[in-house]
Design an enzyme around this catalytic site. Structure first.
Site, PDB file in Angstrom:
ATOM      1  N   LYS A 183      27.133  39.614  48.035  1.00  0.00           N
ATOM      2  CA  LYS A 183      27.853  40.292  46.942  1.00  0.00           C
ATOM      3  C   LYS A 183      27.165  41.615  46.693  1.00  0.00           C
ATOM      4  O   LYS A 183      25.962  41.756  46.939  1.00  0.00           O
ATOM      5  CB  LYS A 183      27.792  39.451  45.665  1.00  0.00           C
ATOM      6  N   ASP A 223      36.461  43.123  44.438  1.00  0.00           N
ATOM      7  CA  ASP A 223      36.068  42.286  43.300  1.00  0.00           C
ATOM      8  C   ASP A 223      36.428  43.089  42.048  1.00  0.00           C
ATOM      9  O   ASP A 223      37.205  44.052  42.153  1.00  0.00           O
ATOM     10  CB  ASP A 223      34.572  41.948  43.371  1.00  0.00           C
TER      11      ASP A 223
HETATM   12  P1  NAD Z   1      40.093  42.631  37.603  1.00  0.00           P
HETATM   13  O1  NAD Z   1      39.196  43.791  37.429  1.00  0.00           O
HETATM   14  O2  NAD Z   1      41.379  42.782  38.331  1.00  0.00           O
HETATM   15  O3  NAD Z   1      40.461  42.032  36.141  1.00  0.00           O
HETATM   16  C1  NAD Z   1      39.498  41.716  35.209  1.00  0.00           C
HETATM   17  C2  NAD Z   1      40.216  41.374  33.907  1.00  0.00           C
HETATM   18  O4  NAD Z   1      39.247  40.914  32.958  1.00  0.00           O
HETATM   19  C3  NAD Z   1      40.927  42.550  33.253  1.00  0.00           C
HETATM   20  O5  NAD Z   1      42.162  42.122  32.702  1.00  0.00           O
HETATM   21  C4  NAD Z   1      39.973  42.945  32.128  1.00  0.00           C
HETATM   22  O6  NAD Z   1      40.642  43.567  31.026  1.00  0.00           O
HETATM   23  C5  NAD Z   1      39.438  41.593  31.739  1.00  0.00           C
HETATM   24  N1  NAD Z   1      38.168  41.681  31.014  1.00  0.00           N
HETATM   25  C6  NAD Z   1      37.078  42.428  31.300  1.00  0.00           C
HETATM   26  N2  NAD Z   1      36.148  42.277  30.348  1.00  0.00           N
HETATM   27  C7  NAD Z   1      36.661  41.396  29.453  1.00  0.00           C
HETATM   28  C8  NAD Z   1      36.179  40.836  28.249  1.00  0.00           C
HETATM   29  N3  NAD Z   1      34.966  41.143  27.790  1.00  0.00           N
HETATM   30  N4  NAD Z   1      36.977  39.979  27.576  1.00  0.00           N
HETATM   31  C9  NAD Z   1      38.208  39.671  28.027  1.00  0.00           C
HETATM   32  N5  NAD Z   1      38.711  40.164  29.172  1.00  0.00           N
HETATM   33  C10 NAD Z   1      37.944  41.012  29.858  1.00  0.00           C
HETATM   34  O7  NAD Z   1      39.197  41.475  38.250  1.00  0.00           O
HETATM   35  P2  NAD Z   1      39.662  40.208  39.094  1.00  0.00           P
HETATM   36  O8  NAD Z   1      39.635  40.556  40.527  1.00  0.00           O
HETATM   37  O9  NAD Z   1      40.872  39.624  38.496  1.00  0.00           O
HETATM   38  O10 NAD Z   1      38.422  39.220  38.850  1.00  0.00           O
HETATM   39  C11 NAD Z   1      38.320  38.422  37.671  1.00  0.00           C
HETATM   40  C12 NAD Z   1      37.259  37.371  37.877  1.00  0.00           C
HETATM   41  O11 NAD Z   1      37.608  36.558  39.002  1.00  0.00           O
HETATM   42  C13 NAD Z   1      35.861  37.885  38.164  1.00  0.00           C
HETATM   43  O12 NAD Z   1      34.933  36.980  37.607  1.00  0.00           O
HETATM   44  C14 NAD Z   1      35.776  37.840  39.681  1.00  0.00           C
HETATM   45  O13 NAD Z   1      34.449  37.762  40.147  1.00  0.00           O
HETATM   46  C15 NAD Z   1      36.543  36.561  39.940  1.00  0.00           C
HETATM   47  N6  NAD Z   1      37.100  36.441  41.281  1.00  0.00           N
HETATM   48  C16 NAD Z   1      37.951  37.381  41.785  1.00  0.00           C
HETATM   49  C17 NAD Z   1      38.485  37.195  43.063  1.00  0.00           C
HETATM   50  C18 NAD Z   1      39.500  38.152  43.627  1.00  0.00           C
HETATM   51  O14 NAD Z   1      40.010  37.876  44.730  1.00  0.00           O
HETATM   52  N7  NAD Z   1      39.869  39.213  42.947  1.00  0.00           N
HETATM   53  C19 NAD Z   1      38.114  36.075  43.820  1.00  0.00           C
HETATM   54  C20 NAD Z   1      37.247  35.131  43.266  1.00  0.00           C
HETATM   55  C21 NAD Z   1      36.754  35.321  41.995  1.00  0.00           C
END
Ligand code: NAD
Length: 516
Positions: A183, A223
C-alpha cells in the site's frame, strides 16, 4: 509456573498505534492456530517500508477574500478573463489559473487583489513549489507480487500504510488470488489542487516509485483520492519508452476499460460487498428484499454497494459522507443519489449534501438510525466503542478498510451484532484487479457478466470457508472445501477470516521453506 517462581518483569507497554491496533487480530488468530513463531515474526513487520519525496511546481491561484477584507477595494475594477476555461474552480471557492488564463485579459490588480465579474474579490497567490511526502509499504510476497492501492489523503502516515499493506496480504490470501500485500500514496489533500497540478504530482510520484514496482513485483491500484485517470498516467509514466511496454500493462490495475482495465472493476468492491451481504442472509434462509441499510461514505465503494444492494431489493435509509448526513426512512434512491453526487458538474465536493430526496441529519445521529445492516465505506477507525454502543443494526458489513476499532469490535461482539470483516467483505476490488492483471497478461477482454460471475463464486466460496472455520464445521460442498482450514474450536468471524489468510500464507512457508 508455581506461585513462588519469579515473575518476569513487565515489559514497558508498546505505544498503541494504528498499526499495532490493526495487528491485534493477527496475533489473536496466530495464537488460536498456534502459528509457527518464525513465520509470526516474518509477518509481524513489512518486508520493506519506503519513504520518498515528490516536488511539484504549482499554478497561480485566486483565493476568495471576505467582504470585510475587501472593504477597502471598492474601486477595484472587474478583470475580464479572456479564456474563462482556464479558471479551474475548487470545492472551497479557490480558483486555479491554468494555461494562460489571464494573458491577454483586461487585468486590474491592486495590492495583489483582483475582482472577477461575479463581484468577488480574490487574492492572487503566485504558484510556488511544494514538497509532498510519499510512501510505499511492501508487506509480504509469499503468495505473489505485492498488491495494493495508492491513496492521496492528508491524514496518511507510515503507520497507516503499514496497517493497510498488511491488510492487503490477508485480503489477497482470503480471496485466494496469487498476490501479496502492499500500500502507498502521498500525504496530500487532492481537493486543494487543480487537475494539471495533480497530473504533475502523479507523474513525479511514479517517476520515483518506478524502480520499486512492476507487473511481477508490486502492482498498485486506486484507493481513496485516486482515480482511473490517475492510473492511466501512472501506466504511461511507468511504460513510456520501454521496448516491451505492452508487457507492462498489468503493472497497474483499476485502469479505464479502454486502456486494458477490466469490465466490472469500477464497481467491483461495492459488488463484492453486496455479494457477501447477500450470502450472509442466504445462510439464514433470507433474501435482501425489504432489508434496510445505512452507508457511511458515498465514494466508489459506498455508492456502488448502495446501488447494487438496492437492485437486489434492499432499501438505503441513511447516508453520511465527509460533508453531510442524510436520512429518509422511506428510502433514498441510490441511483439518483449517485447521479447527484458523481455525475453533477455543479457538485464540486462530490458530496451527498443538498440532495433533494432526503432530509439533513446531524452527523452525530447517523449511527443511531435503525436498519437491518450498516455498511461503513469511508475511512478507518470509525466504529469506535461508543459508536458500536449506539448502533441499531444486526450486521456491520465492512466496505472500508479497518472501519472498526478493537474496542468497537468487543462491543459488537457483546451486543451480538454480526460482522462481515473487511478482508472478505471488500475483497471484490482486489479480486477483479487480479482478473484485470490476467486479462492484460493474456491480452484478453472478458465481459462484465463473466467478471461478475467469477467474482460471485470467489467471494461466496471463501466467505463460506470463513463461516465454517468460525463454527468449527469442516465441510466439502460443490462450492467450497473448508477441511484444511478449521482449527478444532469455534472462533469469531473476524478471527476466522484471519485464520484462513494465515493458513494460506503458512502453506507457502511450510512447503517452500524460508530462503536462506
Ligand atoms: P472514495 O475516496 O471514493 O470515497 C470516500 C468516501 O468517504 C467519500 O464519500 C468521502 O466523503 C467519505 N468520507 C471521507 N471522510 C469521511 C468522514 N470523516 N466521515 C464520513 N465520510 C467520510 O474512496 P473509496 O475508494 O470508496 O474507499 C472507501 C474505503 O474503502 C476506504 O477505506 C478504502 O481503503 C476502502 N476500499 C476501497 C477499495 C476500492 O476498490 N476503491 C477496495 C477495498 C477497500
Amino acid at each position: 509456573m508455581t506461585q513462588n517462581s519469579p515473575q518476569p518483569a513487565p515489559s514497558p507497554a508498546a505505544p498503541r498505534t494504528i498499526y499495532t491496533e490493526s495487528m491485534e487480530i493477527f496475533h489473536r488468530a496466530a495464537d488460536a492456530m498456534n502459528l509457527d513463531s518464525r513465520l509470526r515474526l516474518e509477518l509481524e513487520e513489512p518486508d520493506y517500508e519506503h519513504i520518498f519525496y515528490v516536488t511539484a511546481k504549482l499554478k497561480d491561484r485566486l483565493i476568495p477574500v471576505s467582504p470585510e477584507d475587501a472593504a477597502g477595494l471598492g474601486d477595484l475594477s472587474v478583470t475580464k478573463v479572456r479564456d474563462p476555461g482556464g479558471l479551474e474552480r475548487l470545492f472551497d471557492g479557490k480558483i486555479i489559473l491554468n494555461g494562460r488564463a489571464l494573458l491577454g485579459s483586461d487585468v486590474s490588480i491592486k495590492e495583489g487583489y483582483l475582482r472577477l465579474d461575479n463581484g468577488q474579490v480574490y487574492r492572487l497567490v503566485p504558484g510556488g513549489t511544494q514538497r509532498f511526502k510519499a510512501y510505499r509499504v511492501q508487506h509480504n510476497q509469499a503468495r505473489g507480487p505485492y498488491k495494493g492501492g495508492i491513496r492521496y489523503h492528508q491524514a496518511v502516515s507510515l503507520d497507516l500504510f503499514k496497517s493497510l499493506a498488511a491488510e492487503m496480504t490477508w485480503k489477497t490470501a482470503i480471496a485466494d488470488v496469487p498476490f501479496g500485500g502492499g500500500k502507498g500514496g502521498i500525504q496530500i489533500d487532492p481537493r486543494q489542487f487543480g487537475k494539471e497540478e495533480l497530473q504533475a504530482i502523479s507523474l513525479r510520484f511514479m517517476y520515483k516509485l518506478k524502480q520499486l514496482i512492476g507487473p511481477s513485483i508490486d502492482i498498485p491500484a486506486p484507493d481513496v483520492g485516486t482515480t482511473p485517470e490517475i492510473m492511466a498516467l501512472f501506466l504511461r509514466q511507468f511504460s513510456d519508452g520501454e521496448r516491451e511496454r505492452h508487457n507492462a500493462r498489468g503493472v497497474i490495475t483499476g485502469k479505464d476499460v479502454r486502456i486494458g482495465g477490466s469490465e466490472g472493476r469500477a464497481k467491483a468492491t461495492g459488488q463484492g460487498v453486496a455479494f457477501t451481504i447477500e450470502d450472509y442472509f442466504a445462510d439464514r434462509n433470507e433474501t435482501l428484499r425489504g432489508k434496510t441499510f445505512i452507508v457511511q461514505g458515498f465514494g466508489n465503494v459506498g455508492s456502488w454497494a448502495a446501488l447494487i444492494l438496492q437492485n437486489m431489493g434492499a432499501k438505503l435509509v441513511a447516508v453520511n459522507d465527509a460533508d453531510g448526513t442524510l436520512v429518509n426512512m422511506n428510502g433514498i434512491d441510490a441511483a439518483e443519489l449517485m447521479r447527484y453526487t458523481h455525475e453533477n458538474p455543479q457538485n464540486l465536493k462530490r458530496s451527498v449534501l443538498g440532495f433533494p430526496g432526503a432530509e439533513v441529519l446531524a452527523r452525530s445521529d447517523f449511527w443511531e438510525i435503525p436498519a437491518d445492516f450498516a455498511v461503513p465505506a469511508a475511512l478507518g477507525s470509525e466504529i469506535t466503542a461508543s459508536v458500536a454502543e449506539k448502533l441499531k443494526v444486526k450486521l456491520v458489513a465492512e466496505g472500508a478498510n479497518g472501519p472498526t476499532t478493537p474496542e468497537g469490535d468487543r462491543v459488537l461482539e457483546r451486543r451480538k451484532i454480526d460482522v462481515i470483516p473487511d478482508i472478505i467483505c471488500n475483497a471484490g476490488g482486489v479480486t477483479v484487479s487480479y482478473y484485470e492483471w490476467i486479462q492484460n497478461k493474456r491480452m484478453e477482454a472478458w465481459t462484465e457478466k463473466d467478471v461478475d460471475a467469477r467474482l460471485e463464486i470467489a467471494l461466496k466460496k471463501n466467505y463460506r470457508i470463513i463461516r465454517d472455520i468460525a463454527r468449527n464445521t469442516p465441510r466439502r460442498t460443490e462450492m467450497h472445501d473448508s477441511r484444511d482450514y478449521v482449527i478444532g474450536k469455534p472462533v469469531d468471524t473476524r478471527c476466522a477470516a484471519m485464520v484462513l489468510a494465515l493458513k494460506r500464507i503458512e502453506a507457502h512457508y511450510n512447503l517452500e521453506g524460508f530462503s536462506q
